[in-house]
Design a protein around this motif. Sequence first.
Motif, mmCIF file in Angstrom:
data_model
loop_
_atom_site.group_PDB
_atom_site.id
_atom_site.type_symbol
_atom_site.label_atom_id
_atom_site.label_comp_id
_atom_site.label_asym_id
_atom_site.label_seq_id
_atom_site.Cartn_x
_atom_site.Cartn_y
_atom_site.Cartn_z
ATOM 1 N N GLY A 164 0.818 -1.208 0.000
ATOM 2 C CA GLY A 164 0.000 0.000 0.000
ATOM 3 C C GLY A 164 0.848 1.252 0.000
ATOM 4 O O GLY A 164 0.552 2.223 -0.720
ATOM 5 N N ALA A 165 1.920 1.252 0.793
ATOM 6 C CA ALA A 165 2.806 2.411 0.859
ATOM 7 C C ALA A 165 3.477 2.663 -0.488
ATOM 8 O O ALA A 165 3.622 3.811 -0.918
ATOM 9 C CB ALA A 165 3.867 2.189 1.939
ATOM 10 N N THR A 166 3.869 1.597 -1.154
ATOM 11 C CA THR A 166 4.498 1.722 -2.464
ATOM 12 C C THR A 166 3.540 2.332 -3.484
ATOM 13 O O THR A 166 3.917 3.217 -4.269
ATOM 14 C CB THR A 166 4.980 0.343 -2.960
ATOM 15 O OG1 THR A 166 5.905 -0.211 -2.019
ATOM 16 C CG2 THR A 166 5.662 0.465 -4.316
ATOM 17 N N ILE A 175 -7.890 5.893 -1.767
ATOM 18 C CA ILE A 175 -7.569 4.987 -0.673
ATOM 19 C C ILE A 175 -8.332 3.675 -0.814
ATOM 20 O O ILE A 175 -7.802 2.591 -0.574
ATOM 21 C CB ILE A 175 -7.877 5.640 0.695
ATOM 22 C CG1 ILE A 175 -7.052 6.915 0.872
ATOM 23 C CG2 ILE A 175 -7.590 4.656 1.829
ATOM 24 C CD1 ILE A 175 -5.564 6.711 0.846
ATOM 25 N N ASN A 176 -9.619 3.773 -1.232
ATOM 26 C CA ASN A 176 -10.422 2.563 -1.432
ATOM 27 C C ASN A 176 -9.791 1.631 -2.464
ATOM 28 O O ASN A 176 -9.766 0.409 -2.291
ATOM 29 C CB ASN A 176 -11.840 2.927 -1.881
ATOM 30 C CG ASN A 176 -12.687 3.468 -0.744
ATOM 31 O OD1 ASN A 176 -12.443 3.153 0.413
ATOM 32 N ND2 ASN A 176 -13.683 4.274 -1.083
ATOM 33 N N SER A 185 -10.432 -5.709 2.972
ATOM 34 C CA SER A 185 -11.865 -5.743 2.698
ATOM 35 C C SER A 185 -12.492 -4.358 2.710
ATOM 36 O O SER A 185 -13.589 -4.156 2.183
ATOM 37 C CB SER A 185 -12.576 -6.632 3.726
ATOM 38 O OG SER A 185 -12.348 -6.158 5.050
ATOM 39 N N SER A 186 -11.813 -3.376 3.294
ATOM 40 C CA SER A 186 -12.352 -2.014 3.353
ATOM 41 C C SER A 186 -11.220 -1.016 3.554
ATOM 42 O O SER A 186 -10.108 -1.373 3.975
ATOM 43 C CB SER A 186 -13.348 -1.873 4.511
ATOM 44 O OG SER A 186 -12.677 -2.016 5.761
ATOM 45 N N ALA A 187 -11.513 0.250 3.269
ATOM 46 C CA ALA A 187 -10.524 1.302 3.477
ATOM 47 C C ALA A 187 -10.224 1.466 4.965
ATOM 48 O O ALA A 187 -9.089 1.779 5.347
ATOM 49 C CB ALA A 187 -11.044 2.623 2.896
ATOM 50 N N THR A 201 -1.759 7.545 9.093
ATOM 51 C CA THR A 201 -2.779 7.059 8.170
ATOM 52 C C THR A 201 -2.257 7.087 6.734
ATOM 53 O O THR A 201 -1.277 7.787 6.429
ATOM 54 C CB THR A 201 -4.041 7.936 8.244
ATOM 55 O OG1 THR A 201 -3.703 9.255 7.784
ATOM 56 C CG2 THR A 201 -4.574 8.001 9.661
ATOM 57 N N PRO A 202 -2.889 6.347 5.837
ATOM 58 C CA PRO A 202 -2.479 6.369 4.427
ATOM 59 C C PRO A 202 -2.514 7.776 3.829
ATOM 60 O O PRO A 202 -1.642 8.133 3.034
ATOM 61 C CB PRO A 202 -3.498 5.446 3.754
ATOM 62 C CG PRO A 202 -3.902 4.499 4.825
ATOM 63 C CD PRO A 202 -3.935 5.315 6.070
ATOM 64 N N LYS A 203 -3.510 8.584 4.218
ATOM 65 C CA LYS A 203 -3.611 9.939 3.679
ATOM 66 C C LYS A 203 -2.414 10.787 4.080
ATOM 67 O O LYS A 203 -1.839 11.524 3.263
ATOM 68 C CB LYS A 203 -4.908 10.594 4.154
ATOM 69 C CG LYS A 203 -6.163 10.015 3.520
ATOM 70 C CD LYS A 203 -7.405 10.744 3.994
ATOM 71 C CE LYS A 203 -8.669 10.190 3.350
ATOM 72 N NZ LYS A 203 -9.885 10.899 3.809
#
Length: 212
Positions: A164-166, A175-176, A185-187, A201-203
């Motif tokens: 995900g980071a890549t 993000i979804n 299975s979900s964000a 967080t990813p954001k």
Amino acid sequence: MSATQGLLATNNHAYDAQAIIIGRNTIDTFLNSAPSATHSKQRYSEKGHPSIPCGALEQQLLTTLQVSLQDGACSGHIQQTLLTALLAHLTTKQPSITALLKQATDTPFSEKVSHFLEAQLDQPITLPMLATHLSLSISSVKRKLAQEGLSFSQMLQHKRAYKGATILRSGRSQINAVAKQCGFSSAAQFSHTFKNVYGCTPKVFRKERRTP
């Protein structure tokens, strides 16, 4: 599997040389089904390779195998059978060869697990699936990972978070969408796991373009 042929020159003498390049999966399969020679007390000496006299049977198997590799006359299954027969005969005569093969293909268990996880990250992955892939019981997989201070769930979370980071660093995917590509299975599940691994967080990670 492939074959090469040529001449080896040493001390003004020329020797006909033949080489068979064997794939890792083939060796692993052979070692997993090797006879009692695997458990022989004879061990490979680091001082030198075992002396292997090439008898008539070995020469015939080697020649047949090489011909099949060069002209494609035999199917992969037949080539595999010939190669297995050759290895089985050699290791019966020289049990120390088995130890040499094991030494050459010795890979940390966690690395084998990593290869499996990385190839399946966009799909649901379970411990029973991994155990089946490795031909081991679930308890054996847990024990082997624990010996390296790891667990299945820990490795899976880190692998998915790293993927995900890549993706986050290389583009502007939602993000979804990233969560789906990483097998979440979900964000919300993705964000929770991601924060456990990276501390944000990813954001926030994407905004700061941090390094995975």
